[in-house]
Design a protein around this motif. Structure first.
Motif, short mmCIF file in Angstrom:
data_model
loop_
_atom_site.label_atom_id
_atom_site.label_comp_id
_atom_site.label_asym_id
_atom_site.label_seq_id
_atom_site.Cartn_x
_atom_site.Cartn_y
_atom_site.Cartn_z
N ALA A 38 -2.13 13.43 1.52
CA ALA A 38 -2.51 12.60 2.67
C ALA A 38 -3.73 11.76 2.35
O ALA A 38 -3.80 10.56 2.69
CB ALA A 38 -2.77 13.48 3.89
N ILE A 39 -4.72 12.36 1.69
CA ILE A 39 -5.92 11.61 1.33
C ILE A 39 -5.60 10.53 0.30
O ILE A 39 -6.13 9.41 0.35
CB ILE A 39 -7.00 12.57 0.78
CG1 ILE A 39 -7.39 13.59 1.86
CG2 ILE A 39 -8.22 11.80 0.31
CD1 ILE A 39 -7.96 13.00 3.12
N GLU A 40 -4.69 10.84 -0.64
CA GLU A 40 -4.26 9.84 -1.62
C GLU A 40 -3.61 8.64 -0.93
O GLU A 40 -3.86 7.49 -1.28
CB GLU A 40 -3.27 10.47 -2.60
CG GLU A 40 -2.75 9.51 -3.66
CD GLU A 40 -1.66 10.13 -4.54
OE1 GLU A 40 -1.15 9.42 -5.42
OE2 GLU A 40 -1.33 11.31 -4.34
N THR A 41 -2.81 8.91 0.09
CA THR A 41 -2.14 7.84 0.83
C THR A 41 -3.16 6.98 1.57
O THR A 41 -3.02 5.75 1.62
CB THR A 41 -1.11 8.42 1.81
OG1 THR A 41 -0.09 9.08 1.05
CG2 THR A 41 -0.47 7.33 2.65
N VAL A 42 -4.19 7.61 2.14
CA VAL A 42 -5.25 6.84 2.79
C VAL A 42 -5.87 5.85 1.80
O VAL A 42 -6.10 4.68 2.13
CB VAL A 42 -6.33 7.77 3.37
CG1 VAL A 42 -7.54 6.98 3.83
CG2 VAL A 42 -5.77 8.59 4.52
N GLY A 43 -6.13 6.32 0.59
CA GLY A 43 -6.69 5.43 -0.43
C GLY A 43 -5.75 4.30 -0.79
O GLY A 43 -6.18 3.15 -0.98
N ASP A 44 -4.45 4.60 -0.89
CA ASP A 44 -3.48 3.56 -1.25
C ASP A 44 -3.34 2.52 -0.13
O ASP A 44 -3.22 1.32 -0.41
CB ASP A 44 -2.12 4.19 -1.54
CG ASP A 44 -2.10 4.91 -2.87
OD1 ASP A 44 -2.99 4.64 -3.70
OD2 ASP A 44 -1.20 5.75 -3.09
N ALA A 90 0.97 5.64 8.13
CA ALA A 90 1.33 5.91 6.74
C ALA A 90 1.41 7.41 6.48
O ALA A 90 2.30 7.90 5.76
CB ALA A 90 0.33 5.26 5.80
N THR A 91 0.48 8.17 7.07
CA THR A 91 0.47 9.63 6.89
C THR A 91 1.68 10.27 7.57
O THR A 91 2.32 11.18 7.02
CB THR A 91 -0.83 10.22 7.44
OG1 THR A 91 -1.95 9.55 6.84
CG2 THR A 91 -0.92 11.71 7.12
N ASN A 110 2.23 0.61 -7.50
CA ASN A 110 2.74 -0.51 -6.72
C ASN A 110 1.64 -1.19 -5.90
O ASN A 110 1.75 -2.36 -5.56
CB ASN A 110 3.88 -0.05 -5.82
CG ASN A 110 5.09 0.37 -6.63
OD1 ASN A 110 5.18 1.52 -7.07
ND2 ASN A 110 6.01 -0.55 -6.86
N VAL A 111 0.58 -0.44 -5.60
CA VAL A 111 -0.60 -1.05 -4.97
C VAL A 111 -1.18 -2.09 -5.91
O VAL A 111 -1.51 -3.22 -5.51
CB VAL A 111 -1.66 0.01 -4.63
CG1 VAL A 111 -2.92 -0.63 -4.08
CG2 VAL A 111 -1.10 1.02 -3.62
N GLY A 112 -1.29 -1.73 -7.18
CA GLY A 112 -1.79 -2.68 -8.17
C GLY A 112 -0.87 -3.87 -8.35
O GLY A 112 -1.33 -5.00 -8.57
N LEU A 113 0.43 -3.65 -8.22
CA LEU A 113 1.40 -4.74 -8.35
C LEU A 113 1.23 -5.76 -7.22
O LEU A 113 1.33 -6.98 -7.45
CB LEU A 113 2.82 -4.18 -8.35
CG LEU A 113 3.96 -5.17 -8.56
CD1 LEU A 113 3.80 -5.90 -9.88
CD2 LEU A 113 5.30 -4.45 -8.52
#
Length: 470
Positions: free
Chosen positions: A271-277, A298-299, A323-326
């Motif tokens: 969940a924390i990783e998704t917040v960052g993304d 998103a969560t 994909n965020v970087g893309l």
């Protein structure tokens, strides 16, 4: 592809904008290529750990093909939950979902050598973990303070360290081959090294789509060499069907305390990783901060996607950072572009022959790819730790958590007298390291940020030497 031909700058920053279809489709396929290898690899690793066989004719081998299918189908379904949304579920942003590497250190001990008999417990735990993850959508903003870069960086680093062993085993010939004369042979390592070298060359000496799909191209190069060396069998492709629908509770329903606790704990990390993304997407693509609704949506979608996938034999999923970087690279913020990619994933996942073709990749080829991918997971953790103020307090927290976590991972027999549930949870190294880091970070008093990292390390070492002399 010129961004000028896709729309105005204002349109490109708008998640609701749809570029012309002739250009939106290639952009959607590009997202699939960027995440494809990382998405199916966890399914292959879990199936291999369970003993389904790899490129073999074992009776359980169709289960591996099915898991690869479900990785594609439910990555697409979870992505649609993010991009299209249902009520409060979904950020309505171009977030690509895929099968998560982070859960592997917890999943592998649960299924190791157990065959299909362990899959019911794993999928049940993933279902419960997904529902727990879904519930975090209501509170995710309030728990972020408990997971600063010191904790999240350590956790990501431990995930990478736990998985690197798998990469080396695969490159040398696979876990089933360990101890045989073929394990670690020159042929196996030659194929794995070709994958690594081609991946590096494509990543750093090309641009655009080629650079984004570097790991995929590296795997293709290794596959060609393995084919020339006679390592590839196409027998399973011919036997696979052209269509198979997902089967609910294919392996049954079984409650396993260790699996459930591990899945719920990792749901917090995911969940924390998704917040960052989500924050990365809104900053990189639209130049703004993510809203509370986008983060909670998103969560919710993360958890719902994992729970739905588990019902049909899919593994936990999360947002994909590559994909965020893309999005930042292309400058196209359209969620509808990612929706197109999700549809491609679902269609491919419904065709068992696609899964059979993927499973024909020799394990040593996959080993070369996962050495790169798992190494990047560990490197991402190091990068996150660069944001930490390395005073003596934080150095001690990191030192104790890393020592206990990595030590238990290296010497699992140290806990041989504990119950089986505790052994599974603790010998991964990940859960004890994370628990220690979180607890110490919350309990120990903060220290003034008046030391640089080298100074803090020297002072801490001097303190330790003084205590040992005393």
């Amino acid at each position: 592809m010129s961004t000028a031909s896709l729309g105005t700058p204002e349109q490109l920053r708008d998640p609701d904008y749809t570029p012309p279809l002739a250009k939106a489709v290639p952009l959607g396929v590009q997202h699939v290529l960027a995440m494809f290898v990382s998405n199916v690899t966890p399914a292959i690793i879990v199936a291999g750990a369970a003993g389904f066989g790899f490129g073999s004719n074992s009776p359980d081998f169709p289960s591996m093909i099915y898991m690869i299918q479900m990785a594609m189908v439910f990555a697409g379904v979870a992505t649609l939950l993010q991009t299209v949304g249902v009520g409060p579920v979904g950020a309505r942003l171009p977030i690509v979902q895929g099968t998560s590497f982070a859960f592997l250190p917890v999943m592998i001990p649960i299924v190791a050598g157990q065959g299909v008999s362990a899959m019911g417990a794993l999928m049940t735990a993933a279902l419960i973990g997904g529902l727990f993850h879904f519930s975090l959508g209501a509170v995710v903003g309030r728990i972020r303070h408990a997971l600063p870069p010191l904790v999240t960086g350590l956790i990501v680093l431990m995930i990478g360290l736990a998985l690197i062993k798998v990469g080396i085993q695969y490159a040398a010939g696979g876990v089933p081959a360990q101890g045989t004369p073929a394990f670690g042979s020159l042929a196996n390592w030659s194929v794995a090294l070709v994958v690594i070298l081609v991946t590096l060359a494509v990543k750093f000496f090309t641009k655009g789509l080629l650079s984004v799909a570097a790991v995929l191209i590296g795997l293709m190069a290794g596959y060609v060499l393995a084919l020339a060396l006679g390592m590839v069998s196409f027998a399973n492709i011919g036997r696979a069907a052209w269509f198979e629908a997902p089967s609910p509770f294919r392996w049954g329903f079984e409650l396993n305390a260790a699996a459930i606790i591990g899945m719920c704990f990792m749901a917090v990390i995911s969940a924390i990783e998704t917040v960052g993304d989500v924050s990365g997407i809104t900053k990189g693509g639209a130049g703004r901060e993510a809203t509370d609704r986008e983060i909670s949506g998103a969560t919710y979608a993360d958890g719902a996607g994992t729970a739905i996938a588990a019902v049909f034999g899919g593994l936990p999923n999360t947002s994909f950072s590559q994909n965020v970087g893309l999005i930042a690279m292309t400058g196209v913020m359209s969620r509808h572009v990612v929706t197109i990619g999700a549809i491609f994933l679902i269609l491919a996942g419904l065709v068992p022959k696609v899964g059979a073709a993927i499973s024909s990749v020799p394990i040593t080829v996959l080993g070369g790819g996962v050495i790169v991918m798992f190494g990047m997971v560990a490197a991402a953790g190091v990068s996150m730790l660069a944001d930490v103020n390395w005073n003596r307090r934080n150095l001690l927290i990191f030192a104790v958590a890393l020592s206990v976590g990595l030590g238990l991972q290296l010497v699992p027999d140290a806990l041989q007298h504990m119950p089986r549930t505790a052994q599974i949870l603790l010998t991964s190294g990940l859960l004890p390291a994370a628990a220690i880091a979180i607890a110490l970070n919350l309990l120990l008093p903060q220290e003034a940020a008046d030391e640089s990292a080298p100074e803090a390390a020297r002072n801490l070492a001097e303190d330790m030497r003084g205590e040992s002399r005393g």
